[in-house]
Design a protein around this motif. Structure first.
Motif, PDB file in Angstrom:
ATOM      1  N   ASN A  12      37.996  36.929  45.231  1.00 52.49           N
ATOM      2  CA  ASN A  12      38.976  36.957  44.130  1.00 52.49           C
ATOM      3  C   ASN A  12      39.782  38.251  44.117  1.00 52.49           C
ATOM      4  O   ASN A  12      39.294  39.300  44.553  1.00 52.49           O
ATOM      5  CB  ASN A  12      38.271  36.859  42.767  1.00 52.49           C
ATOM      6  CG  ASN A  12      37.965  35.440  42.358  1.00 52.49           C
ATOM      7  OD1 ASN A  12      37.008  34.854  42.856  1.00 52.49           O
ATOM      8  ND2 ASN A  12      38.768  34.901  41.474  1.00 52.49           N
ATOM      9  N   HIS A  54      44.173  30.428  33.797  1.00 50.35           N
ATOM     10  CA  HIS A  54      43.408  29.221  33.476  1.00 50.35           C
ATOM     11  C   HIS A  54      41.974  29.616  33.170  1.00 50.35           C
ATOM     12  O   HIS A  54      41.592  30.770  33.304  1.00 50.35           O
ATOM     13  CB  HIS A  54      43.507  28.172  34.581  1.00 50.35           C
ATOM     14  CG  HIS A  54      42.872  28.552  35.892  1.00 50.35           C
ATOM     15  ND1 HIS A  54      43.335  29.581  36.690  1.00 50.35           N
ATOM     16  CD2 HIS A  54      41.794  28.026  36.547  1.00 50.35           C
ATOM     17  CE1 HIS A  54      42.582  29.662  37.782  1.00 50.35           C
ATOM     18  NE2 HIS A  54      41.642  28.740  37.717  1.00 50.35           N
ATOM     19  N   ASP A  58      35.822  32.419  37.203  1.00 50.64           N
ATOM     20  CA  ASP A  58      36.204  33.507  38.111  1.00 50.64           C
ATOM     21  C   ASP A  58      37.599  34.056  37.772  1.00 50.64           C
ATOM     22  O   ASP A  58      38.188  34.807  38.554  1.00 50.64           O
ATOM     23  CB  ASP A  58      36.119  33.054  39.580  1.00 50.64           C
ATOM     24  CG  ASP A  58      37.067  31.913  39.917  1.00 50.64           C
ATOM     25  OD1 ASP A  58      37.228  31.004  39.083  1.00 50.64           O
ATOM     26  OD2 ASP A  58      37.656  31.939  41.020  1.00 50.64           O
ATOM     27  N   HIS A  59      38.097  33.681  36.595  1.00 60.86           N
ATOM     28  CA  HIS A  59      39.380  34.215  36.114  1.00 60.86           C
ATOM     29  C   HIS A  59      39.260  34.809  34.716  1.00 60.86           C
ATOM     30  O   HIS A  59      40.095  35.603  34.296  1.00 60.86           O
ATOM     31  CB  HIS A  59      40.454  33.117  36.135  1.00 60.86           C
ATOM     32  CG  HIS A  59      40.708  32.596  37.523  1.00 60.86           C
ATOM     33  ND1 HIS A  59      41.829  32.901  38.248  1.00 60.86           N
ATOM     34  CD2 HIS A  59      39.933  31.831  38.339  1.00 60.86           C
ATOM     35  CE1 HIS A  59      41.754  32.336  39.448  1.00 60.86           C
ATOM     36  NE2 HIS A  59      40.607  31.686  39.526  1.00 60.86           N
ATOM     37  N   ASP A 137      45.490  30.001  40.553  1.00 61.71           N
ATOM     38  CA  ASP A 137      45.047  29.116  41.634  1.00 61.71           C
ATOM     39  C   ASP A 137      46.040  27.973  41.851  1.00 61.71           C
ATOM     40  O   ASP A 137      45.642  26.850  42.170  1.00 61.71           O
ATOM     41  CB  ASP A 137      43.656  28.539  41.321  1.00 61.71           C
ATOM     42  CG  ASP A 137      42.561  29.594  41.381  1.00 61.71           C
ATOM     43  OD1 ASP A 137      42.834  30.738  41.769  1.00 61.71           O
ATOM     44  OD2 ASP A 137      41.403  29.256  41.035  1.00 61.71           O
ATOM     45  N   HIS A 175      43.166  34.447  45.023  1.00 59.41           N
ATOM     46  CA  HIS A 175      42.108  34.418  46.050  1.00 59.41           C
ATOM     47  C   HIS A 175      42.639  34.808  47.428  1.00 59.41           C
ATOM     48  O   HIS A 175      43.790  34.533  47.759  1.00 59.41           O
ATOM     49  CB  HIS A 175      41.497  33.013  46.163  1.00 59.41           C
ATOM     50  CG  HIS A 175      40.702  32.592  44.967  1.00 59.41           C
ATOM     51  ND1 HIS A 175      39.362  32.871  44.828  1.00 59.41           N
ATOM     52  CD2 HIS A 175      41.062  31.925  43.853  1.00 59.41           C
ATOM     53  CE1 HIS A 175      38.922  32.380  43.678  1.00 59.41           C
ATOM     54  NE2 HIS A 175      39.940  31.795  43.064  1.00 59.41           N
TER      55      HIS A 175
HETATM   56 FE    FE Z   1      39.769  30.719  41.140  1.00 58.53          FE
END
Ligand code: FE
Ligand code: ZN
Length: 257
Positions: A12, A54, A58-59, A137, A175
Protein backbone atom coordinates in the motif's frame (compact mmCIF):
# COMPACT_ATOMS: atom_id res chain seq x y z
CA UNK A 1 1.32 21.43 -1.99
CA UNK A 2 3.99 18.84 -1.41
CA UNK A 3 3.04 15.16 -1.64
CA UNK A 4 4.88 12.58 0.40
CA UNK A 5 4.46 8.92 -0.47
CA UNK A 6 4.69 6.46 2.43
CA UNK A 7 4.92 2.73 1.67
CA UNK A 8 3.02 0.66 4.26
CA UNK A 9 1.85 -2.95 4.74
CA UNK A 10 2.95 -5.21 1.90
CA UNK A 11 2.10 -3.00 -1.08
CA UNK A 12 0.00 0.00 0.00
CA UNK A 13 0.87 3.66 -0.39
CA UNK A 14 -0.36 6.38 1.94
CA UNK A 15 -0.03 9.95 0.72
CA UNK A 16 0.59 12.95 2.94
CA UNK A 17 -0.27 16.36 1.47
CA UNK A 18 1.77 19.11 3.05
CA UNK A 19 1.27 22.88 2.94
CA UNK A 20 4.69 24.29 3.83
CA UNK A 21 3.51 27.83 4.54
CA UNK A 22 0.70 26.92 6.87
CA UNK A 23 2.46 23.84 8.31
CA UNK A 24 -0.68 21.79 7.82
CA UNK A 25 -1.07 18.33 6.37
CA UNK A 26 -3.76 16.02 5.07
CA UNK A 27 -3.52 12.31 4.47
CA UNK A 28 -5.07 10.15 1.77
CA UNK A 29 -6.15 6.62 2.79
CA UNK A 30 -4.13 6.05 5.97
CA UNK A 31 -4.02 2.26 6.13
CA UNK A 32 -2.05 2.59 9.37
CA UNK A 33 -1.35 5.54 11.66
CA UNK A 34 2.20 5.20 12.98
CA UNK A 35 4.17 5.91 9.76
CA UNK A 36 1.89 8.90 9.14
CA UNK A 37 2.50 10.26 12.64
CA UNK A 38 6.23 9.85 12.13
CA UNK A 39 6.05 11.75 8.85
CA UNK A 40 4.02 14.54 10.51
CA UNK A 41 6.59 14.83 13.29
CA UNK A 42 9.35 15.20 10.72
CA UNK A 43 7.39 17.87 8.88
CA UNK A 44 6.35 19.48 12.13
CA UNK A 45 2.86 19.65 10.65
CA UNK A 46 -0.62 19.52 12.08
CA UNK A 47 -2.94 16.99 10.48
CA UNK A 48 -6.19 18.67 9.54
CA UNK A 49 -7.84 16.18 7.20
CA UNK A 50 -8.16 12.54 6.20
CA UNK A 51 -9.32 12.05 2.63
CA UNK A 52 -10.63 8.50 2.27
CA UNK A 53 -11.40 7.05 -1.15
CA UNK A 54 -13.31 3.99 0.09
CA UNK A 55 -14.01 1.93 3.17
CA UNK A 56 -11.58 -0.99 2.81
CA UNK A 57 -9.46 -1.61 5.90
CA UNK A 58 -6.19 -1.06 4.04
CA UNK A 59 -7.37 2.50 3.36
CA UNK A 60 -9.06 3.52 6.63
CA UNK A 61 -7.20 1.39 9.21
CA UNK A 62 -5.36 4.38 10.66
CA UNK A 63 -8.34 6.75 10.95
CA UNK A 64 -9.17 6.13 14.60
CA UNK A 65 -5.62 6.47 15.90
CA UNK A 66 -5.01 9.63 13.86
CA UNK A 67 -8.23 11.15 15.21
CA UNK A 68 -6.99 10.45 18.72
CA UNK A 69 -3.79 12.40 18.07
CA UNK A 70 -5.53 15.21 16.18
CA UNK A 71 -9.08 15.44 17.60
CA UNK A 72 -9.89 18.46 15.43
CA UNK A 73 -9.09 16.81 12.13
CA UNK A 74 -11.87 16.26 9.63
CA UNK A 75 -12.56 12.86 8.03
CA UNK A 76 -13.87 12.94 4.45
CA UNK A 77 -15.34 10.09 2.44
CA UNK A 78 -18.08 9.26 -0.02
CA UNK A 79 -21.73 9.54 0.93
CA UNK A 80 -22.33 5.91 -0.03
CA UNK A 81 -19.71 4.86 2.52
CA UNK A 82 -21.76 6.25 5.41
CA UNK A 83 -21.26 3.96 8.44
CA UNK A 84 -18.36 2.18 6.76
CA UNK A 85 -15.54 4.71 7.28
CA UNK A 86 -14.39 5.12 10.90
CA UNK A 87 -14.84 8.69 12.14
CA UNK A 88 -16.29 9.99 8.87
CA UNK A 89 -17.69 13.51 9.23
CA UNK A 90 -18.13 14.73 5.66
CA UNK A 91 -20.16 12.77 3.12
CA UNK A 92 -19.07 13.68 -0.38
CA UNK A 93 -20.69 13.21 -3.75
CA UNK A 94 -19.83 13.86 -7.40
CA UNK A 95 -19.07 17.53 -8.00
CA UNK A 96 -18.34 18.40 -4.37
CA UNK A 97 -15.10 20.13 -3.52
CA UNK A 98 -12.69 19.83 -0.60
CA UNK A 99 -10.26 22.48 0.58
CA UNK A 100 -6.69 21.97 1.64
CA UNK A 101 -4.55 25.06 2.22
CA UNK A 102 -4.82 27.13 -0.95
CA UNK A 103 -5.85 24.12 -3.06
CA UNK A 104 -9.32 22.92 -3.92
CA UNK A 105 -9.92 19.26 -4.75
CA UNK A 106 -12.75 18.07 -6.96
CA UNK A 107 -14.65 14.95 -6.02
CA UNK A 108 -15.51 12.25 -8.54
CA UNK A 109 -17.94 9.47 -7.69
CA UNK A 110 -16.23 6.37 -9.13
CA UNK A 111 -18.10 3.21 -8.06
CA UNK A 112 -16.93 -0.18 -9.32
CA UNK A 113 -14.24 -1.46 -6.97
CA UNK A 114 -16.71 -0.63 -4.19
CA UNK A 115 -20.13 0.97 -4.43
CA UNK A 116 -19.06 4.08 -2.50
CA UNK A 117 -15.63 4.78 -4.03
CA UNK A 118 -14.66 8.39 -4.70
CA UNK A 119 -11.55 10.06 -6.16
CA UNK A 120 -10.02 13.45 -5.38
CA UNK A 121 -8.57 15.59 -8.14
CA UNK A 122 -6.52 18.69 -7.41
CA UNK A 123 -6.21 20.74 -10.63
CA UNK A 124 -2.83 22.36 -11.32
CA UNK A 125 -2.09 25.48 -9.28
CA UNK A 126 -0.34 26.99 -12.32
CA UNK A 127 0.37 26.02 -15.93
CA UNK A 128 3.76 24.51 -15.20
CA UNK A 129 2.34 22.01 -12.70
CA UNK A 130 0.41 18.78 -13.27
CA UNK A 131 -2.90 18.06 -11.60
CA UNK A 132 -2.92 15.43 -8.86
CA UNK A 133 -5.40 12.56 -8.82
CA UNK A 134 -5.91 10.40 -5.74
CA UNK A 135 -7.93 7.50 -7.07
CA UNK A 136 -7.54 4.82 -4.39
CA UNK A 137 -8.20 1.40 -5.95
CA UNK A 138 -9.87 2.64 -9.14
CA UNK A 139 -6.98 3.13 -11.61
CA UNK A 140 -3.72 1.40 -10.80
CA UNK A 141 -0.54 1.92 -12.77
CA UNK A 142 -1.09 -0.55 -15.61
CA UNK A 143 -4.33 -1.87 -14.15
CA UNK A 144 -7.50 -1.21 -12.18
CA UNK A 145 -9.21 -2.34 -9.00
CA UNK A 146 -11.16 -5.55 -8.79
CA UNK A 147 -14.93 -5.28 -9.07
CA UNK A 148 -15.96 -6.19 -5.52
CA UNK A 149 -19.22 -4.27 -5.37
CA UNK A 150 -19.76 -2.90 -8.86
CA UNK A 151 -20.43 -3.88 -12.44
CA UNK A 152 -18.22 -3.50 -15.51
CA UNK A 153 -20.47 -0.77 -16.87
CA UNK A 154 -20.22 1.21 -13.61
CA UNK A 155 -16.45 0.87 -13.66
CA UNK A 156 -16.18 1.92 -17.31
CA UNK A 157 -18.28 4.95 -16.48
CA UNK A 158 -16.03 5.76 -13.51
CA UNK A 159 -12.81 5.22 -15.46
CA UNK A 160 -14.15 7.36 -18.32
CA UNK A 161 -14.43 10.33 -15.98
CA UNK A 162 -10.85 9.94 -14.81
CA UNK A 163 -9.53 9.21 -18.29
CA UNK A 164 -10.89 12.59 -19.43
CA UNK A 165 -8.49 14.50 -17.16
CA UNK A 166 -5.39 16.16 -18.70
CA UNK A 167 -2.71 13.75 -19.93
CA UNK A 168 -0.06 15.12 -17.58
CA UNK A 169 -2.18 14.38 -14.48
CA UNK A 170 -0.27 12.43 -11.87
CA UNK A 171 -2.03 9.25 -10.74
CA UNK A 172 -1.48 8.59 -7.05
CA UNK A 173 -2.96 5.10 -6.73
CA UNK A 174 -2.98 3.19 -3.48
CA UNK A 175 -1.00 0.05 -4.35
CA UNK A 176 2.32 -0.96 -5.91
CA UNK A 177 0.88 -3.49 -8.36
CA UNK A 178 2.47 -2.09 -11.51
CA UNK A 179 4.82 -4.91 -12.52
CA UNK A 180 2.19 -7.64 -12.19
CA UNK A 181 -0.35 -5.44 -13.98
CA UNK A 182 1.96 -4.89 -16.92
CA UNK A 183 2.77 -8.60 -17.12
CA UNK A 184 -0.92 -9.16 -17.63
CA UNK A 185 -1.23 -6.21 -20.02
CA UNK A 186 1.42 -7.76 -22.29
CA UNK A 187 -0.73 -10.88 -22.68
CA UNK A 188 -3.73 -8.94 -24.02
CA UNK A 189 -2.15 -5.96 -25.82
CA UNK A 190 0.58 -7.81 -27.69
CA UNK A 191 1.59 -5.38 -30.39
CA UNK A 192 1.85 -2.33 -28.18
CA UNK A 193 5.48 -1.22 -28.32
CA UNK A 194 4.90 1.59 -25.81
CA UNK A 195 3.70 -1.04 -23.38
CA UNK A 196 6.75 -3.23 -24.00
CA UNK A 197 9.05 -0.30 -23.35
CA UNK A 198 7.18 0.62 -20.21
CA UNK A 199 7.32 -2.95 -18.94
CA UNK A 200 11.11 -2.96 -19.29
CA UNK A 201 11.41 0.33 -17.45
CA UNK A 202 9.15 -0.80 -14.64
CA UNK A 203 10.91 -4.16 -14.28
CA UNK A 204 14.20 -2.30 -13.97
CA UNK A 205 12.77 0.14 -11.41
CA UNK A 206 11.21 -2.61 -9.30
CA UNK A 207 14.41 -4.66 -9.31
CA UNK A 208 16.01 -1.67 -7.60
CA UNK A 209 13.07 -1.24 -5.24
CA UNK A 210 12.02 2.05 -6.82
CA UNK A 211 8.35 3.04 -6.47
CA UNK A 212 6.35 3.28 -9.71
CA UNK A 213 3.65 5.54 -8.24
CA UNK A 214 2.72 8.24 -9.16
CA UNK A 215 2.04 7.29 -12.72
CA UNK A 216 1.00 9.71 -15.47
CA UNK A 217 -2.39 9.57 -17.11
CA UNK A 218 -1.07 9.97 -20.66
CA UNK A 219 1.10 6.88 -20.18
CA UNK A 220 -1.80 4.96 -18.67
CA UNK A 221 -3.94 5.80 -21.69
CA UNK A 222 -1.30 4.25 -23.94
CA UNK A 223 -0.45 1.17 -21.89
CA UNK A 224 -3.19 0.32 -19.38
CA UNK A 225 -5.62 -2.16 -20.99
CA UNK A 226 -8.35 -1.14 -18.55
CA UNK A 227 -8.41 2.35 -20.08
CA UNK A 228 -8.31 1.01 -23.64
CA UNK A 229 -11.68 -0.68 -24.15
CA UNK A 230 -12.18 1.32 -27.35
CA UNK A 231 -8.97 0.14 -29.04
CA UNK A 232 -9.41 -2.39 -31.84
CA UNK A 233 -6.60 -4.61 -30.50
CA UNK A 234 -8.41 -5.12 -27.20
CA UNK A 235 -11.77 -5.50 -28.88
CA UNK A 236 -10.21 -8.25 -30.99
CA UNK A 237 -8.65 -10.07 -28.05
CA UNK A 238 -11.90 -9.99 -26.04
CA UNK A 239 -14.07 -10.61 -29.11
CA UNK A 240 -16.29 -7.81 -27.85
CA UNK A 241 -17.09 -4.30 -28.99
CA UNK A 242 -19.31 -2.70 -26.39
CA UNK A 243 -17.12 -0.89 -23.79
CA UNK A 244 -18.54 -2.61 -20.69
CA UNK A 245 -18.19 -6.01 -22.35
CA UNK A 246 -14.61 -5.43 -23.50
CA UNK A 247 -13.75 -4.16 -20.05
CA UNK A 248 -15.65 -6.93 -18.27
CA UNK A 249 -13.91 -9.63 -20.29
CA UNK A 250 -10.49 -8.07 -19.60
CA UNK A 251 -11.24 -7.81 -15.90
CA UNK A 252 -12.30 -11.45 -15.85
CA UNK A 253 -9.07 -12.48 -17.59
CA UNK A 254 -7.02 -10.49 -15.07
CA UNK A 255 -8.88 -12.12 -12.16
CA UNK A 256 -7.70 -15.49 -13.49
CA UNK A 257 -4.15 -14.33 -14.26
FE1 FE B 1 -6.69 -1.33 -1.38
ZN1 ZN C 1 -9.86 -1.48 -1.88
Amino acid sequence: MKIIRIPVLSDNYVFVLFDENKKIAAVVDPAVAEPVLECLRELNAELIAIFNTHHHWDHVGGNKALLKHFPKLCVYGGIEDKNRIPGQQVFLQEGDTVKFGDRVGQVFFVPGHTRGHIAYYFPPSDETEPGELFCGDTIFAGGCGRLFEGTPSQMVNSLSKLRALPDNTRIWCAHEYTLKNLQFALTVDRENTTLEARYKEIREARSKGIATVPSILGIEKQTNPFLRWDKSSLQAVTKMKEPARVFGRLRGMKDQF
